[in-house]
Write an enzyme that holds these catalytic residues in place. Structure first.
Site, short mmCIF file in Angstrom:
data_model
loop_
_atom_site.label_atom_id
_atom_site.label_comp_id
_atom_site.label_asym_id
_atom_site.label_seq_id
_atom_site.Cartn_x
_atom_site.Cartn_y
_atom_site.Cartn_z
N HIS A 8 0.85 -1.21 0.00
CA HIS A 8 0.00 0.00 0.00
C HIS A 8 0.88 1.25 0.00
O HIS A 8 1.42 1.65 1.03
CB HIS A 8 -0.92 0.01 1.23
CG HIS A 8 -1.97 1.07 1.17
ND1 HIS A 8 -3.32 0.81 1.32
CD2 HIS A 8 -1.88 2.42 0.95
CE1 HIS A 8 -4.00 1.94 1.20
NE2 HIS A 8 -3.15 2.93 0.99
N HIS B 296 1.50 5.37 -1.73
CA HIS B 296 1.13 6.54 -2.56
C HIS B 296 2.42 7.16 -3.07
O HIS B 296 3.22 7.68 -2.30
CB HIS B 296 0.36 7.57 -1.73
CG HIS B 296 -0.93 7.04 -1.19
ND1 HIS B 296 -2.13 7.16 -1.86
CD2 HIS B 296 -1.21 6.35 -0.06
CE1 HIS B 296 -3.09 6.58 -1.16
NE2 HIS B 296 -2.56 6.08 -0.06
N LYS C 33 -9.11 -0.35 -6.39
CA LYS C 33 -9.24 0.27 -5.07
C LYS C 33 -10.60 0.93 -4.91
O LYS C 33 -11.02 1.71 -5.77
CB LYS C 33 -8.13 1.33 -4.90
CG LYS C 33 -8.18 2.12 -3.61
CD LYS C 33 -7.67 1.32 -2.42
CE LYS C 33 -7.87 2.03 -1.08
NZ LYS C 33 -6.88 3.01 -0.77
N HIS D 106 -10.70 1.03 1.17
CA HIS D 106 -10.56 2.03 2.24
C HIS D 106 -11.84 1.91 3.05
O HIS D 106 -12.90 2.37 2.63
CB HIS D 106 -10.41 3.44 1.65
CG HIS D 106 -10.20 4.48 2.71
ND1 HIS D 106 -9.01 5.16 2.87
CD2 HIS D 106 -11.01 4.92 3.71
CE1 HIS D 106 -9.10 5.98 3.91
NE2 HIS D 106 -10.31 5.86 4.43
N HIS E 263 -5.06 -0.74 5.51
CA HIS E 263 -4.63 0.04 6.69
C HIS E 263 -5.64 -0.03 7.82
O HIS E 263 -6.21 0.99 8.22
CB HIS E 263 -4.32 1.49 6.31
CG HIS E 263 -5.29 2.15 5.36
ND1 HIS E 263 -6.64 2.17 5.57
CD2 HIS E 263 -5.09 2.82 4.21
CE1 HIS E 263 -7.22 2.82 4.59
NE2 HIS E 263 -6.30 3.22 3.74
N ASP F 178 1.15 2.53 3.60
CA ASP F 178 0.33 3.72 3.33
C ASP F 178 1.18 4.99 3.35
O ASP F 178 0.69 6.06 3.73
CB ASP F 178 -0.84 3.84 4.31
CG ASP F 178 -1.93 4.76 3.79
OD1 ASP F 178 -1.95 5.06 2.59
OD2 ASP F 178 -2.78 5.18 4.60
O1 DOR Z 1 -3.73 9.37 5.36
C1 DOR Z 1 -4.04 9.08 4.22
N1 DOR Z 1 -3.41 9.62 3.15
N2 DOR Z 1 -5.03 8.22 4.03
C2 DOR Z 1 -5.52 7.96 2.81
O2 DOR Z 1 -6.45 7.22 2.72
C3 DOR Z 1 -4.99 8.66 1.62
C4 DOR Z 1 -3.64 9.13 1.84
C5 DOR Z 1 -3.21 10.14 0.80
O3 DOR Z 1 -3.34 9.87 -0.39
O4 DOR Z 1 -2.71 11.21 1.19
ZN ZN Z 2 -3.57 4.92 1.31
#
Ligand code: DOR
Ligand code: ZN
Length: 345
Positions: free
Chosen positions: A15, A17, A101, A138, A176, A249
């Protein structure tokens, strides 16, 4: 003598980003240096909703990690109310899309195009079930009348249970997880249900974020809960159960976007992800279960081969940098300025 170094099969991060453009270029190598593969979240400003967009994003990630040619990004599609099920399944069959997702609309960063009611996309999820394509969730309800600390637990009964009843064979990763409720739910569900757990949810509770001053760099979604939940997550992650696996995450935001009157959710944990997870397993006297959590349970669930390389962590102190990047791109890493007991070599 206590353990001085540990060598395990190379882990994957299920997971992540990575963002896009200059931020992608800045952060991608932190994930690629520790992990063999990573599940790439599709919540870009223009969400990754098609196979073609995912293939193009994958090329940009490969360009950003060309110094680490062994790193493999595993792409996901962002589900919307109007997603094309055929494109999704074909993208999966072609090997472009590993999973899809589900963001409930407006649950978190860049989720405005998310799904308004999961029932509207049941036909799409049925196609995914048939194709064996995992659904990544999510898991938070978004109604304004639901307290933010109750949103995950309520999602289980309002959405997850009916969904799994309707589609008992669907492969689902509850992403998460932050509550004992979710850990218990996953542990008691069938083998087609698993969960990722972040390092920060194993290490912090809501007091860490809110007592003695608000710490915006510890704010993420789902938000950290009370201590009993953190302890339940630590128990689940270190138990040896194959249903729980590593997913950081990691979610970088510019410092100005975090330290703001309306700060963004997300913790940039990629730089020292493995060190933090290992610290938790050491504290729980469960180092023998670290490799399964980090390197086996994820690929086994996704039906992918385990990595062949190995990596080593040494018991050696290091200080986390105060900041990574410069100017407008500066981001604060998780546990900035703190001393960690392990070092990825
Ligand atoms: O804390 C988070 N940041 N939770 C999420 O679900 C998305 C992520 C983000 O893309 O910044
Ligand atoms: Zn995430």
């Amino acid at each position: 003598m206590s353990t001085q170094s540990i060598t395990i099969t190379q882990p994957d991060d299920w997971h992540v980003h990575l963002r896009d453009d200059a931020m992608l270029t800045q952060v991608a190598s932190y994930t690629a240096r520790q992990f063999g593969r990573a599940i790439i979240m599709p919540n870009l400003a223009t969400p990754v909703t098609t196979t073609a967009l995912a293939a193009a994003y994958r090329d940009r990630i490969l360009a950003a990690t060309k110094g680490q040619p062994d790193f493999q990004p595993l792409m996901t599609a962002y589900l919307t109310d109007t997603i094309d099920a055929n494109d999704l399944v074909q993208g999966h069959q072609q090997g472009v899309l590993t999973a899809a997702k589900l963001y409930p609309a407006n649950a978190t960063t860049n989720s405005a195009f998310g799904v308004s009611d999961v029932k509207t996309i049941y036909p799409v999820l049925e196609a995914m079930q048939k194709a064996g394509m995992p659904l990544l969730v999510h898991g938070e309800v978004v109604s304004h009348d639901v307290d933010i600390f109750d949103r995950e637990a309520l999602f289980i009964e309002t959405t997850m249970e009916p969904l799994l009843k309707a589609m008992p064979e669907l492969k689902v990763v509850f992403e998460h997880i932050t509550t004992k409720d979710a850990a218990d739910f996953v542990a008691s569900s069938g083998d087609n249900i698993a969960a990722t757990i972040t390092a920060h949810h194993l290490q912090i509770n809501r007091n860490d974020m809110l007592v003695g001053g608000i710490r915006p760099h510890l704010y993420c979604l789902p938000v950290a809960k009370r201590e009993l939940h953190r302890l339940a997550l630590r128990q689940a992650a270190t138990s040896g159960s194959k249903k729980f696996f590593l997913g950081t995450d990691t979610a970088p935001h510019r410092i100005g976007d975090k330290e703001s009157a309306c700060g963004c959710a997300g913790i940039f944990s990629a730089p020292h992800a493995l060190e933090n997870y290992l610290q938790v397993f050491e504290e729980e006297n469960a180092i023998e279960h670290f490799e399964a959590f980090a390197s086996f349970n994820g690929p086994d669930f996704y039906r992918l081969p385990r990595n062949e390389k190995t990596i080593t962590l040494e018991k050696k102190e290091q200080t986390v940098p105060e900041v990574i990047g410069e100017g407008d791109l500066a981001v604060m890493p998780y546990r900035a300025g703190e001393v960690l007991g392990w070092q990825f070599t």
